[in-house]
Design a protein around this motif. Structure first.
Motif, short mmCIF file in Angstrom:
data_model
loop_
_atom_site.label_atom_id
_atom_site.label_comp_id
_atom_site.label_asym_id
_atom_site.label_seq_id
_atom_site.Cartn_x
_atom_site.Cartn_y
_atom_site.Cartn_z
N UNK A 33 0.82 -1.21 0.00
CA UNK A 33 0.00 0.00 0.00
C UNK A 33 0.86 1.26 0.00
N UNK A 34 0.45 2.24 -0.80
CA UNK A 34 1.09 3.56 -0.81
C UNK A 34 0.08 4.57 -0.27
N UNK A 35 0.48 5.28 0.79
CA UNK A 35 -0.44 6.21 1.45
C UNK A 35 -0.22 7.63 0.94
N UNK A 36 -1.30 8.26 0.49
CA UNK A 36 -1.23 9.62 -0.06
C UNK A 36 -2.16 10.55 0.70
N UNK A 37 -1.68 11.72 1.06
CA UNK A 37 -2.49 12.82 1.60
C UNK A 37 -1.58 14.03 1.68
N UNK A 38 -2.03 15.11 2.31
CA UNK A 38 -1.15 16.28 2.40
C UNK A 38 -0.21 16.21 3.61
N UNK A 39 -0.74 15.68 4.71
CA UNK A 39 -0.01 15.71 5.98
C UNK A 39 0.95 14.51 6.11
N UNK A 40 2.22 14.77 5.84
CA UNK A 40 3.22 13.71 5.81
C UNK A 40 3.39 13.04 7.18
N UNK A 53 5.12 1.10 4.87
CA UNK A 53 4.38 1.47 3.65
C UNK A 53 4.98 2.76 3.12
N UNK A 54 4.97 2.90 1.82
CA UNK A 54 5.49 4.14 1.20
C UNK A 54 4.48 5.25 1.47
N UNK A 55 4.96 6.44 1.79
CA UNK A 55 4.05 7.58 1.92
C UNK A 55 4.48 8.67 0.95
N UNK A 56 3.49 9.31 0.35
CA UNK A 56 3.77 10.41 -0.57
C UNK A 56 2.80 11.54 -0.22
N UNK A 57 3.36 12.70 0.13
CA UNK A 57 2.44 13.80 0.45
C UNK A 57 2.24 14.65 -0.79
N UNK A 58 0.99 14.93 -1.06
CA UNK A 58 0.65 15.78 -2.21
C UNK A 58 -0.74 16.37 -2.01
N UNK A 59 -0.96 17.51 -2.64
CA UNK A 59 -2.31 18.07 -2.70
C UNK A 59 -2.93 17.51 -3.98
N UNK A 60 -3.94 16.66 -3.84
CA UNK A 60 -4.47 15.98 -5.03
C UNK A 60 -5.16 16.93 -6.02
N UNK A 61 -5.42 18.17 -5.57
CA UNK A 61 -6.06 19.12 -6.49
C UNK A 61 -5.03 19.86 -7.34
N UNK A 72 6.98 9.42 -8.76
CA UNK A 72 7.81 8.87 -7.68
C UNK A 72 7.33 7.46 -7.31
N UNK A 73 6.02 7.28 -7.23
CA UNK A 73 5.46 5.96 -6.86
C UNK A 73 5.82 4.92 -7.92
N UNK A 74 5.65 5.29 -9.19
CA UNK A 74 5.90 4.32 -10.27
C UNK A 74 7.40 3.99 -10.36
N UNK A 75 8.24 5.02 -10.10
CA UNK A 75 9.69 4.78 -10.10
C UNK A 75 10.06 3.78 -9.01
N UNK A 76 9.44 3.95 -7.84
CA UNK A 76 9.76 3.11 -6.67
C UNK A 76 9.15 1.71 -6.78
N UNK A 77 7.89 1.64 -7.25
CA UNK A 77 7.15 0.36 -7.20
C UNK A 77 7.11 -0.38 -8.54
N UNK A 78 7.38 0.34 -9.63
CA UNK A 78 7.35 -0.31 -10.94
C UNK A 78 5.98 -0.26 -11.59
N UNK A 79 4.93 -0.42 -10.81
CA UNK A 79 3.58 -0.33 -11.38
C UNK A 79 2.56 0.03 -10.31
N UNK A 80 1.33 0.24 -10.74
CA UNK A 80 0.23 0.48 -9.79
C UNK A 80 -0.93 -0.40 -10.26
N UNK A 81 -1.45 -1.25 -9.38
CA UNK A 81 -2.54 -2.15 -9.75
C UNK A 81 -3.90 -1.60 -9.33
#
Ligand SMILES: NC(=O)c1ccc[n+]([C@@H]2O[C@H](COP(=O)([O-])OP(=O)(O)OC[C@H]3O[C@@H](n4cnc5c(N)ncnc54)[C@H](O)[C@@H]3O)[C@@H](O)[C@H]2O)c1
Length: 243
Positions: A33-40, A53-61, A72-81
Motif C-alpha cells: 500500500x502507498x499512502x497519499x495525503x497532504x499531511x506527511x 508502507x510508502x508515503x507520498x504527500x501531495x495536494x491531489x487538487x 515517484x510511486x511508479x519509479x519506486x514500485x514499478x507499477x500500480x494495480x
C-alpha cells in the motif's frame, strides 16, 4: 478470503477516516500500500502502524503535485494495480451564502483530482492489461442535500467520470467503479450538529451509522479478482439510507 499479495495499491486521503481504514484493509489482504495525503507526519504514523508502507504527500487538487507524486510511486514500485480515489472535503453552506472559493475548492479536491490521479495510473495499468480504479463518491451525489450543493455536484460528477472512464478503458481489462457511502462515523461527520446526526440515523433502514470498515470492505471486494466483471457501477454502502 481476498488475497491481494503482489498488488500495489495507492490510497488517497489515507491520513485519517475512511482512507486510513481502506489502506489498513488492503494491507491486511497482502497489498503493497502507498499512502497519499497532504499531511506527511500523519501518513508516516499510519505507515508505521502498518509495519511499513510508502508515503507520498501531495495536494491531489494540484496537477503538478499529482504528476510528480505518481512519478515517484511508479519509479519506486514499478507499477500500480489499484487506485483508490478517496480524498475529499466539505465546505457546506446554503447556496446564497456559498463563496466562490468554497465551490471551487470542493470541485477541485473532490472531482478534478480524479482526472489527475487516474490519468497518472492509466499508462502502467494499460501496459500490464490489468487495473482497478475505485472512486469514493457519496450518497449525497445521488440524493442531493440542502447546504451541500457544491459537495453534491462534485460527488455526482464523480459518477459521470467513473462511467465514462469505465467505457474508455474497459477493453484494457481496467475496471472503474464508484462507492457511495451513506453516513459513516468519521471526523468529517462528527462535525455535523447533533440534531442533523439524529435525523440522518432515523432515515437509515439498518438504524445505525456505518463504520469505516463497512466502506473498506466494499473497496476490498471491488479491488479483488471477485469483481473482475463489474465496471462502471456505483455501489451504495448506506445501510439502506438510499435504495
Ligand atoms: N464520512 C462520511 O460519512 C462519508 C460519506 C460519504 C462519502 N464520504 C467520502 O469519503 C471520503 C473520505 O471521507 P472521510 O469521512 O474519511 O473524511 P476525512 O476528512 O476524515 O478524511 C479526508 C482525507 O482526505 C485528505 N485530503 C483532503 N484534502 C486533500 C487534498 N487536497 N489533497 C490530498 N489529500 C486531501 C485528508 O487529508 C484526509 O486524509 C471523502 O471523499 C468523503 O467525501 C464520506
Amino acid at each position: 478470503m481476498i488475497n491481494l499479495t503482489g498488488k500495489v495499491a495507492v490510497v488517497t486521503g489515507a491520513s485519517r477516516g475512511i482512507g486510513k481504514t481502506i489502506a489498513k484493509k488492503l494491507h491486511q489482504a497482502g497489498a503493497d500500500v502507498v499512502l497519499v495525503a497532504r499531511n506527511r507526519e500523519l501518513l508516516e504514523k499510519n505507515a508505521a502502524d502498518l509495519g511499513a508502507a510508502m508515503v507520498v504527500s501531495m495536494d491531489v487538487s494540484s496537477a503538478d503535485e499529482v504528476q510528480a507524486g505518481f512519478k515517484e510511486i511508479i519509479r519506486e514500485k514499478g507499477n500500480i494495480d489499484i487506485l483508490v480515489n478517496n480524498a475529499g472535503i466539505t465546505r457546506d453552506n446554503l447556496l446564497l451564502r456559498l463563496k466562490e472559493e468554497d465551490i471551487q475548492q470542493v470541485l477541485d479536491v473532490n472531482l478534478k483530482s480524479m482526472f489527475f490521479t487516474s490519468k497518472s495510473v492509466l499508462k502502467p495499468m494499460m501496459k500490464q492489461r490489468h487495473g482497478r480504479i475505485i472512486n469514493i463518491t457519496s450518497v449525497i451525489g445521488l440524493m442531493g442535500n440542502s447546504g451541500q450543493s457544491n459537495y453534491a455536484a462534485s460527488k455526482a460528477g464523480i459518477i459521470g467520470f467513473t462511467k465514462s472512464l469505465a467505457r474508455e478503458i474497459g477493453s484494457r481489462n481496467i475496471t472503474v467503479n464508484a462507492i457511495a457511502p451513506g453516513f459513516i462515523e468519521t471526523e468529517m461527520t462528527a462535525e455535523l450538529p447533533e440534531t442533523v446526526q439524529k435525523e440522518m440515523a432515523e432515515s437509515i433502514a439498518l438504524g445505525r451509522f456505518g463504520s469505516t470498515e463497512d466502506v473498506a470492505n466494499a473497496v476490498l471486494f471491488l479491488a479483488s479478482d471477485l469483481a473482475g466483471y463489474i465496471t462502471g457501477e456505483v455501489m451504495n454502502v448506506t445501510g439502506g439510507m438510499y435504495m
